[in-house]
Design a protein around this motif. Structure first.
Motif, PDB file in Angstrom:
ATOM      1  N   ARG A 118      -1.587 -52.206 -76.919  1.00 46.47           N
ATOM      2  CA  ARG A 118      -2.369 -53.393 -76.538  1.00 46.47           C
ATOM      3  C   ARG A 118      -1.519 -54.372 -75.726  1.00 46.47           C
ATOM      4  O   ARG A 118      -1.981 -54.912 -74.721  1.00 46.47           O
ATOM      5  CB  ARG A 118      -2.891 -54.079 -77.796  1.00 46.47           C
ATOM      6  CG  ARG A 118      -4.321 -53.753 -78.065  1.00 46.47           C
ATOM      7  CD  ARG A 118      -4.924 -54.703 -79.102  1.00 46.47           C
ATOM      8  NE  ARG A 118      -5.783 -53.896 -79.938  1.00 46.47           N
ATOM      9  CZ  ARG A 118      -5.661 -53.704 -81.239  1.00 46.47           C
ATOM     10  NH1 ARG A 118      -4.703 -54.296 -81.893  1.00 46.47           N
ATOM     11  NH2 ARG A 118      -6.478 -52.940 -81.884  1.00 46.47           N
ATOM     12  N   GLU A 119      -0.299 -54.593 -76.196  1.00 42.65           N
ATOM     13  CA  GLU A 119       0.583 -55.518 -75.475  1.00 42.65           C
ATOM     14  C   GLU A 119       0.858 -55.006 -74.066  1.00 42.65           C
ATOM     15  O   GLU A 119       0.863 -55.780 -73.103  1.00 42.65           O
ATOM     16  CB  GLU A 119       1.897 -55.701 -76.230  1.00 42.65           C
ATOM     17  CG  GLU A 119       1.770 -56.555 -77.463  1.00 42.65           C
ATOM     18  CD  GLU A 119       3.089 -56.656 -78.222  1.00 42.65           C
ATOM     19  OE1 GLU A 119       4.154 -56.432 -77.603  1.00 42.65           O
ATOM     20  OE2 GLU A 119       3.035 -56.949 -79.413  1.00 42.65           O
ATOM     21  N   GLN A 120       1.064 -53.688 -73.949  1.00 40.51           N
ATOM     22  CA  GLN A 120       1.308 -53.114 -72.635  1.00 40.51           C
ATOM     23  C   GLN A 120       0.083 -53.281 -71.763  1.00 40.51           C
ATOM     24  O   GLN A 120       0.184 -53.585 -70.577  1.00 40.51           O
ATOM     25  CB  GLN A 120       1.640 -51.630 -72.779  1.00 40.51           C
ATOM     26  CG  GLN A 120       2.981 -51.276 -72.258  1.00 40.51           C
ATOM     27  CD  GLN A 120       3.242 -49.790 -72.460  1.00 40.51           C
ATOM     28  OE1 GLN A 120       2.405 -49.047 -72.971  1.00 40.51           O
ATOM     29  NE2 GLN A 120       4.402 -49.355 -72.045  1.00 40.51           N
ATOM     30  N   MET A 121      -1.093 -53.083 -72.343  1.00 38.87           N
ATOM     31  CA  MET A 121      -2.320 -53.196 -71.572  1.00 38.87           C
ATOM     32  C   MET A 121      -2.511 -54.637 -71.110  1.00 38.87           C
ATOM     33  O   MET A 121      -2.870 -54.888 -69.962  1.00 38.87           O
ATOM     34  CB  MET A 121      -3.538 -52.745 -72.409  1.00 38.87           C
ATOM     35  CG  MET A 121      -4.787 -52.625 -71.564  1.00 38.87           C
ATOM     36  SD  MET A 121      -6.308 -52.261 -72.470  1.00 38.87           S
ATOM     37  CE  MET A 121      -5.858 -51.075 -73.659  1.00 38.87           C
ATOM     38  N   VAL A 122      -2.276 -55.564 -71.998  1.00 36.43           N
ATOM     39  CA  VAL A 122      -2.430 -56.983 -71.641  1.00 36.43           C
ATOM     40  C   VAL A 122      -1.452 -57.315 -70.513  1.00 36.43           C
ATOM     41  O   VAL A 122      -1.813 -57.973 -69.531  1.00 36.43           O
ATOM     42  CB  VAL A 122      -2.213 -57.875 -72.874  1.00 36.43           C
ATOM     43  CG1 VAL A 122      -2.062 -59.329 -72.473  1.00 36.43           C
ATOM     44  CG2 VAL A 122      -3.357 -57.695 -73.840  1.00 36.43           C
ATOM     45  N   ARG A 123      -0.238 -56.830 -70.621  1.00 35.31           N
ATOM     46  CA  ARG A 123       0.750 -57.087 -69.590  1.00 35.31           C
ATOM     47  C   ARG A 123       0.320 -56.429 -68.285  1.00 35.31           C
ATOM     48  O   ARG A 123       0.403 -57.026 -67.217  1.00 35.31           O
ATOM     49  CB  ARG A 123       2.106 -56.558 -70.032  1.00 35.31           C
ATOM     50  CG  ARG A 123       3.236 -57.056 -69.177  1.00 35.31           C
ATOM     51  CD  ARG A 123       4.560 -56.579 -69.698  1.00 35.31           C
ATOM     52  NE  ARG A 123       4.324 -55.497 -70.648  1.00 35.31           N
ATOM     53  CZ  ARG A 123       5.142 -55.144 -71.619  1.00 35.31           C
ATOM     54  NH1 ARG A 123       6.268 -55.744 -71.762  1.00 35.31           N
ATOM     55  NH2 ARG A 123       4.842 -54.190 -72.442  1.00 35.31           N
TER      56      ARG A 123
END
Length: 137
Positions: A118-123
């Protein structure tokens, strides 16, 4: 059913024994003493009659044994059916799963991996938004 076969078997055997009784008396061979054979005595016929009576006895014995074997086969089949009917049904098996159940540690690792994605996607989304928001050339 078994009692009915027993009654029929006894009836048949009694009938055969009554029919064979006069033949058995007639088929005695002459022992050769104390005097001459009775008039009309034929040793060949007497021996043939004895053999025929013995064969009839053996046939009746075989038929009786076959009837007993048939009765026992029927009783065996009936007993097997009764045992199968009385058997407790087996509980249904749980449905097969496409995956093996995970341990608590595996669950924790899966949650952490999902959070990292999720963090990677948000980034990644913010980078795309920044690229789309850039000023045109």
């Amino acid at each position: 059913m078994g009692a009915h076969l027993g009654v029929m078997r006894r009836l048949i055997l009694t009938t055969l024994m009554l029919a064979a009784a006069p033949l058995a008396a007639k088929a005695q061979t002459w022992p050769g003493w104390p005097g001459p054979p009775p008039p009309g005595y034929d040793p060949g016929s007497a021996i043939a009659d004895q053999h025929r009576i013995e064969m009839d006895r053996l046939r009746n014995q075989a038929a009786e044994r076959e009837a007993l074997a048939q009765q026992q086969r029927l009783q065996t089949r009936l007993t097997i059916l009764q045992l199968q009917a009385a058997r407790q049904p087996t509980p249904p098996l749980p449905p097969p799963t496409a995956y093996a159940p995970r341990t608590l540690e595996q669950e924790r690792q899966a949650r952490e991996a999902q959070d990292a994605r999720r963090e990677q996607m948000v980034r990644g989304v913010t980078e795309i938004d920044a690229w789309l928001d850039r000023r045109p050339h």
